[in-house]
Design an enzyme around this catalytic site. Structure first.
Site, PDB file in Angstrom:
ATOM      1  N   TYR A  20       0.834  -1.207   0.000  1.00 20.31           N
ATOM      2  CA  TYR A  20       0.000   0.000   0.000  1.00 20.31           C
ATOM      3  C   TYR A  20       0.864   1.251   0.000  1.00 20.31           C
ATOM      4  O   TYR A  20       0.718   2.115   0.865  1.00 20.31           O
ATOM      5  CB  TYR A  20      -0.877   0.049   1.260  1.00 20.31           C
ATOM      6  CG  TYR A  20      -1.764  -1.138   1.480  1.00 20.31           C
ATOM      7  CD1 TYR A  20      -2.776  -1.453   0.575  1.00 20.31           C
ATOM      8  CD2 TYR A  20      -1.597  -1.939   2.602  1.00 20.31           C
ATOM      9  CE1 TYR A  20      -3.608  -2.536   0.793  1.00 20.31           C
ATOM     10  CE2 TYR A  20      -2.435  -3.030   2.823  1.00 20.31           C
ATOM     11  CZ  TYR A  20      -3.436  -3.314   1.920  1.00 20.31           C
ATOM     12  OH  TYR A  20      -4.250  -4.381   2.159  1.00 20.31           O
ATOM     13  N   LYS A 271      -5.516 -13.468  11.180  1.00 17.72           N
ATOM     14  CA  LYS A 271      -4.922 -12.407  12.009  1.00 17.72           C
ATOM     15  C   LYS A 271      -4.428 -12.871  13.391  1.00 17.72           C
ATOM     16  O   LYS A 271      -3.272 -13.230  13.502  1.00 17.72           O
ATOM     17  CB  LYS A 271      -5.878 -11.218  12.109  1.00 17.72           C
ATOM     18  CG  LYS A 271      -6.117 -10.543  10.744  1.00 17.72           C
ATOM     19  CD  LYS A 271      -5.782  -9.073  10.732  1.00 17.72           C
ATOM     20  CE  LYS A 271      -5.518  -8.555   9.343  1.00 17.72           C
ATOM     21  NZ  LYS A 271      -6.715  -8.304   8.529  1.00 17.72           N
TER      22      LYS A 271
END
Ligand SMILES: *Cc1c(COP(=O)(O)O)cnc(C)c1O
Length: 430
Positions: A20, A271
Site C-alpha cells: 500500500y 490475524k
C-alpha cells in the site's frame, strides 16, 4: 533514509516492494530489530509502543514465551508436511479445538495461510454448495459498503467498491451485489427487496460482524447480524462471517458473532489466530455446508489444497495461543484496555476535524471528516514513542490485550498531542 540507517535497509530497499505504498514519495520504513511485549525496538535503540499489534495479530503481545516454546518444540519435531494424504497432530488438534470454541455447528475447518485465501475458499465453498445441490445460477455474492475482505482478485470484488479499487480493475473483476448494511427499517426493507429481486443469483452474503475493520473501523449493532441471518434463510442464501479481524477477543467476546447469538454458515479466521507469529487462516463450515460436499461422487469434493495447508509450525502456534485464551484472563485485559482507550481518546472529540470517537473492546477509533496524512502522522506519533498508522479517515488503536497501562497512556497521549486535543500543545494540522 539517514546516515544511521542500518546497512541491510539501504542495501535491500531498492529490491523490496512495500505494501500500500507509493514508494517514490513515501517516507522510508522504520527499521525494527527486536520486539518485546507491547513494544518495537528500532535500529537506533528507540522503543515504540505498538498501537496496532502488527495489523491486529499480536493479541498477547510479542515474544510470548508459551507460543515461542510451542513453535520451537514443533520446529525440532515436524515443521511441515504436505496435507494431501498426510496428517499431523497440531492441525487435527487445532481443528477440534476451533469446533469446540466456535458456537453452533461450525465444525469443519479448512486451513490456508492468509486471510484473503480463506475468504476465497469460503466463496468457493458457497458457490459449490449450490452447484452440488443442482441449484444453478447462484454465481454472485452480496456484500456491504465499508466492507473489506482481502486483496486477492476475488476478495477485492466483495470489498467496498471505492476502497476495493473496483473502478481501477473494472472489466477484470466480476461485479457483485453491493448493498448498505441493514442498520434501520429503511435499509432492511431495501435489502429485502434487493434479495427478492436478485436472491436467485446470490450464493452467499458476506459480512464482517460488528466491526468493518480496514474499511474504516465502522461499528454496527448485533441486531444487524440477526437481520442478515433471517434474510439469508428467507432467500435461500448462505451467510459468511469474516471474523479475520474481529475473532479472538478483539471486540470483547471471543468471536464477535457471539454478541448476536446467531451463527453463519461459514466463518473465516486469521490475524490473531497464531497470536501474531506465523501466517495461518481457516474457513470453518457448518455441518449443512459440509454435508453438501459429502458424497459418493468424486466431483462433489472441494478441489482446493494450498501447498502449506495446515502448516504444523503455524498450527502449533495457534494451539499455544488458544491455551492462553483458555484461562479467560483475556476478558479482564480487554476490558482494561477498553476503559483506557475510552478515557484516553475521549478528549479527541473536541480536536480540529474530528467527527467521532468510538471504542469497542480493544478497538479505539478517532474519525476525521476527511482522509488524514498517513506518513506525516506516523512520524509525529513515533516522535511521541508510539507506533500508530492511520487508515483513510481514522486514527485508531488496536493494541495487544497485555499492553501495560503506562504504555496505553503513551499511545493515547500521542494521539491527543499530535491531533491537538484537550488543550494539549500541538498543531492539529493533519
Ligand atoms: C486482514 C483481513 C483480510 C485479509 O487477510 P490477509 O491475511 O491480509 O490476506 C480479510 N478480511 C478481513 C476482515 C481482514 O481484516
Amino acid at each position: 533514509m539517514t546516515a544511521e540507517s542500518p546497512a541491510w535497509l539501504m542495501q535491500g530497499a531498492p529490491h523490496v516492494w512495500r505494501p500500500y505504498c507509493q514508494m517514490k514519495t513515501a517516507r522510508p520504513p522504520l527499521p525494527v530489530v527486536a520486539t518485546q511485549g507491547a513494544r518495537l525496538v528500532l535500529a537506533d535503540g528507540r522503543e515504540l509502543v505498538d498501537g496496532l499489534a502488527s495489523w491486529w495479530t499480536a493479541c498477547h503481545g510479542y515474544n510470548h514465551p508459551h507460543i515461542a516454546n510451542a513453535i520451537r518444540d514443533q520446529l525440532d519435531r515436524l515443521p511441515h508436511v504436505m496435507f494431501g494424504g498426510l496428517a499431523h497432530e497440531p492441525a487435527y488438534r487445532l481443528a477440534r479445538r476451533l469446533a469446540e470454541l466456535l458456537p453452533g455447528d461450525l465444525n469443519h475447518a479448512f486451513f490456508a495461510e492468509s486471510g484473503s485465501v480463506s475468504v476465497e475458499i469460503a466463496m468457493k465453498m458457497a458457490l459449490q454448495f449450490h452447484i452440488n445441490q443442482r441449484r444453478i445460477g447462484r454465481t454472485r455474492f452480496l456484500s456491504f459498503r465499508g466492507g473489506y475482505h482481502g486483496d486477492t482478485l476475488a476478495t477485492m470484488t466483495v470489498c467496498d467498491p471505492e476502497e476495493g479499487m473496483h473502478s481501477l480493475f473494472a472489466g477484470v473483476l466480476p461485479s457483485q451485489v453491493i448493498a448498505d448494511l441493514p442498520v434501520d427499517a429503511a435499509s432492511e426493507a431495501a435489502l429485502d427487496a434487493l434479495l427478492a429481486e436478485r436472491g436467485g443469483q446470490i450464493a452467499a452474503i458476506m459480512v464482517e460482524p460488528l466491526v468493518q475493520g480496514a474499511g474504516g473501523m465502522l461499528f454496527h449493532g448485533p441486531e444487524v447480524l440477526r437481520t442478515l441471518r433471517r434474510l439469508a434463510d428467507q432467500h435461500g442464501v448462505l451467510l459468511i462471517f469474516d471474523e479475520i479481524f474481529t475473532g479472538f477477543g478483539r471486540t470483547g467476546r471471543l468471536f464477535a458473532m457471539q454478541a448476536a447469538g446467531v451463527e453463519p454458515d461459514i466463518v473465516t479466521l486469521s490475524k490473531a489466530l497464531t497470536g501474531g507469529t506465523l501466517p495461518l487462516s481457516v474457513a470453518v463450515a457448518s455441518t449443512r455446508v459440509f454435508e453438501a460436499f459429502w458424497s459418493d461422487e468424486a466431483g462433489a469434493a472441494l478441489m482446493h489444497g494450498p501447498t502449506y495447508m495446515g502448516n504444523a509450525l503455524a498450527c502449533a502456534a495457534a494451539n499455544a495461543s488458544l491455551d492462553l485464551f483458555e484461562d479467560g484472563t483475556w476478558r479482564a485485559e480487554v476490558a482494561r484496555v477498553s476503559a483506557a482507550l475510552s478515557a484516553g481518546l475521549e478528549p479527541c472529540r473536541s480536536a480540529p476535524g474530528v467527527i467521532d470517537v468510538r471504542v469497542l473492546g480493544a478497538i479505539g477509533v478517532v474519525e476525521f471528516a476527511a482522509p488524514v496524512a498517513v506518513g506525516a502522522l506516523c512520524e509525529a506519533f513515533a516522535a511521541e514513542g508510539a507506533w500508530i498508522r492511520p487508515m483513510g479517515k481514522v486514527v485508531y488503536l488496536t493494541p495487544a490485550f497485555t499492553t501495560p497501562d503506562a504504555d496505553l497512556a503513551i499511545l493515547t497521549a500521542a494521539i491527543r498531542k499530535v491531533i491537538g486535543a484537550g488543550g494539549v500543545e500541538g498543531s492539529g494540522g493533519v
